[in-house]
Design a protein around this motif. Structure first.
Motif, short mmCIF file in Angstrom:
data_model
loop_
_atom_site.label_atom_id
_atom_site.label_comp_id
_atom_site.label_asym_id
_atom_site.label_seq_id
_atom_site.Cartn_x
_atom_site.Cartn_y
_atom_site.Cartn_z
N ARG A 526 -12.93 -1.57 21.28
CA ARG A 526 -13.98 -2.08 22.18
C ARG A 526 -14.32 -3.53 21.85
NH1 ARG A 526 -16.03 3.20 21.21
NH2 ARG A 526 -17.54 2.44 19.67
N ILE A 530 -13.57 -6.86 24.28
CA ILE A 530 -14.58 -7.84 24.68
C ILE A 530 -14.16 -9.25 24.29
CG2 ILE A 530 -16.95 -8.60 24.24
CD1 ILE A 530 -17.68 -5.60 23.93
N GLU A 533 -10.95 -10.47 26.39
CA GLU A 533 -11.34 -10.79 27.76
C GLU A 533 -12.16 -12.09 27.81
OE1 GLU A 533 -9.85 -9.50 30.09
OE2 GLU A 533 -10.46 -7.48 30.64
N ARG A 538 -13.37 -13.97 30.98
CA ARG A 538 -14.01 -12.85 31.65
C ARG A 538 -15.03 -12.20 30.71
NH1 ARG A 538 -8.63 -12.63 33.45
NH2 ARG A 538 -8.03 -11.47 31.60
N THR A 539 -16.09 -11.71 31.27
CA THR A 539 -17.14 -11.05 30.49
C THR A 539 -17.06 -9.55 30.68
OG1 THR A 539 -18.60 -12.97 30.70
CG2 THR A 539 -19.62 -10.86 30.10
N VAL A 540 -17.03 -8.83 29.56
CA VAL A 540 -17.01 -7.37 29.58
C VAL A 540 -18.20 -6.87 28.78
CG1 VAL A 540 -15.75 -5.30 28.88
CG2 VAL A 540 -14.51 -7.25 29.81
N SER A 541 -19.01 -6.05 29.37
CA SER A 541 -20.17 -5.50 28.65
C SER A 541 -19.72 -4.42 27.68
CB SER A 541 -21.16 -4.89 29.65
OG SER A 541 -20.60 -3.74 30.27
N LYS A 542 -20.59 -4.11 26.74
CA LYS A 542 -20.27 -3.04 25.77
C LYS A 542 -20.08 -1.71 26.48
CE LYS A 542 -22.57 -5.10 21.75
NZ LYS A 542 -23.62 -4.91 20.72
N GLU A 544 -19.03 -1.21 29.61
CA GLU A 544 -17.74 -1.20 30.31
C GLU A 544 -16.59 -1.04 29.33
OE1 GLU A 544 -14.88 -4.08 33.07
OE2 GLU A 544 -16.93 -4.71 32.60
N ALA A 545 -16.67 -1.72 28.17
CA ALA A 545 -15.62 -1.60 27.16
C ALA A 545 -15.52 -0.16 26.67
CB ALA A 545 -15.89 -2.55 26.00
N ARG A 548 -13.82 1.98 29.37
CA ARG A 548 -12.39 1.69 29.51
C ARG A 548 -11.59 2.25 28.34
NH1 ARG A 548 -12.56 -4.57 31.50
NH2 ARG A 548 -10.41 -4.59 30.74
N ARG A 583 -9.24 -4.28 34.19
CA ARG A 583 -10.25 -5.28 34.54
C ARG A 583 -10.36 -5.43 36.06
NH1 ARG A 583 -6.35 -8.22 31.50
NH2 ARG A 583 -4.84 -9.31 32.79
#
Length: 583
Positions: A526, A530, A533, A538-542, A544-545, A548, A583
């Motif tokens: 995770r 983050i 990305e 690109r921004t990935v929230s905790k 969303e990580a 996924r 993504r």
């Protein structure tokens, strides 16, 4: 001390009142019949008095001892003495149970019973406690035995260097039945310390409420168990570990009972039992079942093993002679005894690096055959240790002299495979006496950029071109390999591993995970996702990580990179691709 058969219950005393018996009277099951309809422990059943639920929960797997008493009280009037004689529980224990029942009871002089209005919830409990192998009935489980016969027939062949001898399918079944008859398995977790005999599959096959974890050094066995468990829908998870170093952190203190059939040396028994104890929630309350045997002509081999168990602070509650039968091991009569061990207040867990015992408790020679046997020579038995001026660290005993000669640092292998410091540079690693599967793990846990691993020339990863290609593919996300067989002597080989800079987002993600090989891999993935990305803008929230990672690798929870079995390790590149494609 062998455990005796429990005395039969006394004749029932007729109730003086004209009340009719409880309306629900289920058929009596054999004492070893698995409670297939119950996946939660009886302590969690709705409607139980709080004190009773607390008592049974505190007893954990041992709560099964109390079930026949509860059933007897639900069926008819009993005195305390009758309950003691029928159950073989102490009078104080029976009185504790009666106190916990509280308002569920009604009294008639010295006799007591559960009120008919409340009796129904207890009538499904076993009428007997099948704590003795003499009460097992394997003939009632023909379908399970047939499945176990298929499983044993398809299992990987034994490895002589690991002292493998296959237990018979009947033995696996009897082990599972004994667990069912003796313990509350609904909601329990079984740890199998080594499992070439497939005890984890047998136990979970018979008991749907039981889950199991297996720790083994043989990737073939781990892959076979997980694939078989997936096919049968069984909750079994597998972990790789060389137990001489440590137990995987995910397994420390998480099991309700443990089973092990270790190498039959004093050193092997002590090591595997220590690791089993380290995996229990409370080694002073929860049991370890140990298979161990010697021939009738060598009782002197048994004595030091039993002395070792006593020195560990363990009490032997029972020994069942010749319980385990094998296809092989004729030197000991193709059989071994089953020990039931339990900790006492004298047991103190060793304080190791990962909570599973220090290296000082784990001798490197524990087997009776192969390079890790008690009689095997040290090092390569012939050649002096090589010198490579580029290396600053020498890992393992054989290379210590070479490290000192060039001013380098000698590092024990157990430290090398522990959470590493930021070392960098190059290192030479002695894997001549290492366990199967040690080569890829020694490289994955390395902090060095270049590693020269010295292995036997006939190591299974090097014997044939296909095996070499599989090794290279397994490590491809992190290293390029050069294999030099017959170097520096005909009996040795050198695997030169050079860390590759990540040239893609997928490789960058896996490279970040390798920086913390003993951390929970789900968390490492995770955080790496983050970060990678973010490098791509690109921004990935905790959240969303987390979603996924859970979707790409639902089997990942509880694992670290260092304890992944090879069949799981080989899937990480595809997991990385799926994560970044999501993504």
């Amino acid at each position: 001390m062998s455990e005796s058969t429990q005395p039969a219950g006394t004749a029932p005393v007729p109730a003086p009142s004209p009340e009719p018996p409880p309306s629900r009277t289920p058929p009596v099951q054999p004492p070893d019949a698995p409670a297939s309809s119950r996946t939660e422990p009886f302590a969690a059943a709705p409607g139980l008095p709080d004190a009773l639920a607390a008592l049974l929960a505190a007893e954990s797997v041992h709560a099964a001892r109390w079930y026949p008493v509860l059933r007897a009280l639900a069926e008819e009037w009993r005195t305390v003495g009758e309950l003691v004689r029928a159950s073989a529980l102490s009078r104080r224990g029976v009185e504790r149970l009666l106190d916990a029942l509280g308002g569920e009871l009604e009294h008639d002089g010295e006799r007591v019973r559960i009120r008919p209005a409340a009796a129904g919830r207890y009538l499904g409990l076993p009428a007997e406690w099948a704590g003795d192998p003499a009460r097992l009935s394997p003939e009632r489980h023909a379908a399970e035995l047939a499945e176990l016969e298929r499983l044993v027939a398809g299992a990987p062949p034994p490895l002589r260097r690991l002292d493998h001898v296959a237990a018979t399918p009947e033995t696996a079944l009897r082990r599972a039945l004994l667990l069912a008859g003796r313990y509350e398995l609904a909601g329990a977790h079984l740890l199998c310390v080594g499992d070439h005999d497939l005890t984890s599959l047998a136990a979970t096959l018979l008991h749907p409420g039981l889950s199991a974890s297996v720790v083994d050094v043989d990737d073939r066995v781990l892959g076979y168990i997980e694939s078989s468990a997936a096919r049968l829908g069984l909750p079994v998870r597998c972990y790789y570990a060389d137990l001489r170093h440590r137990l995987p952190q995910a397994l420390a203190g998480g099991a309700d009972l443990a089973f092990t059939d270790p190498p039959y040396t004093r050193e092997g028994v002590e090591l595997f039992v220590r690791r089993a104890l380290g995996g229990l929630r409370d080694a002073r309350q929860r049991p370890v079942l140990l298979a161990y045997g010697a021939s009738e002509a060598t009782p002197g081999l048994v004595q030091p093993v039993q002395e070792t168990l006593a020195r560990l602070g363990l009490v032997t509650e029972a020994i069942w002679p010749d319980f385990n039968r094998y296809d092989g091991a004729e030197a000991i009569g193709a059989a071994s005894d089953l020990y039931l061990l339990r900790g006492t207040l004298r047991w103190r867990p060793a304080q190791g690096r990962r909570g599973a015992g220090p290296a000082e408790c784990a001798p490197s020679r524990i087997y009776t055959h192969g390079p890790q046997s008690l009689e095997a020579p040290g090092g390569d038995g012939a050649a002096p240790a090589p010198s490579r001026s580029a290396t600053r660290e020498a890992v393992g005993d054989w290379l210590a002299e070479a490290a000192a000669a060039r001013g380098g640092r000698r590092v024990p292998l157990v430290d090398w495979t522990a959470p590493p410091a930021a070392r960098g540079g190059a290192a030479a690693v002695d894997l001549l006496d290492a366990a199967p599967g040690a080569l890829p793990r020694a490289l994955l846990t390395a902090g060095a950029d270049t590693v020269y691993a010295f292995v036997p020339d006939d190591a299974h990863e090097l014997r044939r071109r296909p095996a070499q290609r599989r090794l290279a593919a397994l490590l491809d996300p992190w290293f390029t390999l050069r294999i030099l067989r017959g170097t520096p002597t005909p009996r040795l080989a050198v695997v030169a591993a050079h860390r590759v800079p990540p040239d893609s987002p997928e490789r960058a993600l896996l490279a970040r995970c390798a920086q913390a090989p003993f951390a929970p891999l789900g968390s490492a993935l995770r955080e790496a996702l983050i970060a990678v990305e973010a490098e791509q803008g690109r921004t990935v929230s905790k959240r969303e990580a987390r979603l996924r990672v859970a979707a790409a690798a639902p089997w990942l929870s509880g694992h670290a990179l260092a304890d992944l079995p090879a069949h799981r390790l080989s899937r990480l590149p595809s997991v990385a691709e799926e994560l970044l494609d999501g993504r």
